[in-house]
Scaffold this motif. Structure first.
Motif, PDB file in Angstrom:
ATOM      1  N   TYR A 237       0.797  -1.215   0.000  1.00 31.97           N
ATOM      2  CA  TYR A 237       0.000   0.000   0.000  1.00 31.97           C
ATOM      3  C   TYR A 237       0.835   1.273   0.000  1.00 31.97           C
ATOM      4  CZ  TYR A 237      -0.594  -2.277   4.669  1.00 31.97           C
ATOM      5  OH  TYR A 237      -0.467  -3.019   5.816  1.00 31.97           O
TER       6      TYR A 237
ATOM      7  N   TYR B 233      -7.942   6.997  -0.116  1.00 32.64           N
ATOM      8  CA  TYR B 233      -7.355   6.160   0.925  1.00 32.64           C
ATOM      9  C   TYR B 233      -8.416   5.282   1.569  1.00 32.64           C
ATOM     10  CZ  TYR B 233      -3.025   8.667   0.354  1.00 32.64           C
ATOM     11  OH  TYR B 233      -1.864   9.181  -0.171  1.00 32.64           O
TER      12      TYR B 233
ATOM     13  N   ARG C 224       4.254   2.854  -2.982  1.00 29.80           N
ATOM     14  CA  ARG C 224       4.498   1.578  -2.320  1.00 29.80           C
ATOM     15  C   ARG C 224       5.966   1.335  -2.024  1.00 29.80           C
ATOM     16  NH1 ARG C 224       1.089  -2.888  -5.782  1.00 29.80           N
ATOM     17  NH2 ARG C 224      -1.007  -2.104  -5.419  1.00 29.80           N
TER      18      ARG C 224
ATOM     19  N   ALA D 253      -3.760   4.682   4.550  1.00 30.77           N
ATOM     20  CA  ALA D 253      -3.247   3.638   3.661  1.00 30.77           C
ATOM     21  C   ALA D 253      -4.123   3.514   2.419  1.00 30.77           C
ATOM     22  CB  ALA D 253      -3.196   2.302   4.397  1.00 30.77           C
ATOM     23  N   ASP D 254      -3.483   3.446   1.284  1.00 26.01           N
ATOM     24  CA  ASP D 254      -4.151   3.291  -0.019  1.00 26.01           C
ATOM     25  C   ASP D 254      -3.791   1.923  -0.571  1.00 26.01           C
ATOM     26  OD1 ASP D 254      -3.205   4.715  -3.232  1.00 26.01           O
ATOM     27  OD2 ASP D 254      -4.843   3.338  -2.720  1.00 26.01           O
ATOM     28  N   LEU D 255      -4.800   1.029  -0.663  1.00 32.05           N
ATOM     29  CA  LEU D 255      -4.550  -0.338  -1.115  1.00 32.05           C
ATOM     30  C   LEU D 255      -4.824  -0.540  -2.597  1.00 32.05           C
ATOM     31  CD1 LEU D 255      -4.761  -0.612   2.022  1.00 32.05           C
ATOM     32  CD2 LEU D 255      -5.757  -2.853   1.624  1.00 32.05           C
TER      33      LEU D 255
END
Length: 127
Positions: free
Chosen positions: A32, A114, A53, A98-100
Motif C-alpha cells: 500500500y 485512501y 508503495r 493507507a491506499d490499497l
C-alpha cells in the motif's frame, strides 16, 4: 483490515521540529501507498505528504514542500513524517492513511483515495 497507529505529536515552538511515525499492521505493508493528512479545527482534511508503495515517489503540497519529508521503512511497517521549520499554521491533528488500490508508483493526494485511517496525533506549534 489494516490498523494504523500514529505517534510523535506534541507541542513545539515555531521553528522547531517533530517526527511523526505511523505503524501499520494487518496486511503486507509494501502493497500500500501511504499518506499523511492534517485537519485543523473547522477545516477539512488537508493533504500533507504521500509516498508510493516502494518509496520511490513522494508528493507534497506547496505549503510544506521543503520543510516536511515523508519516508517509509517497509521492514518495520512504518512511515515517518519529518517536520522541520514548523509554523503555527501547521497546528492540527495529523492522520496517516493507507491506499490499497493504487499502482506501484502512484501517490494519491485526495482523502477519498485512501482506504484506512489512523486515529490521529495532535501537533501544536506555538508562536
Amino acid at each position: 483490515q489494516v490498523q494504523l497507529v500514529e505517534s510523535g505529536g506534541g507541542l513545539v515552538q515555531a521553528g522547531g521540529s517533530l517526527r511523526l511515525s505511523c505503524a501499520a499492521s494487518g496486511r503486507t505493508f509494501s502493497l500500500y501507498a501511504m499518506g499523511w493528512f492534517r485537519q485543523a479545527p473547522g477545516k477539512e482534511h488537508e493533504f500533507v505528504a504521500g509516498i508510493s508503495r516502494s518509496g520511490g515517489n513522494t508528493a507534497y503540497p506547496d505549503s510544506v514542500k521543503g520543510r516536511f519529508t515523508m519516508s517509509r521503512d517497509n521492514a518495520k511497517n512504518t512511515v515517518y513524517l519529518q517536520m522541520n521549520s514548523l509554523k503555527p499554521e501547521d497546528t492540527a491533528v495529523y492522520y496517516c492513511a493507507a491506499d490499497l488500490r493504487s499502482s506501484t508508483a502512484t501517490v494519491v493526494v485526495v482523502p477519498y483515495g485512501y482506504d484506512y485511517w489512523g486515529q490521529g496525533t495532535q501537533v501544536t506549534v506555538s508562536s
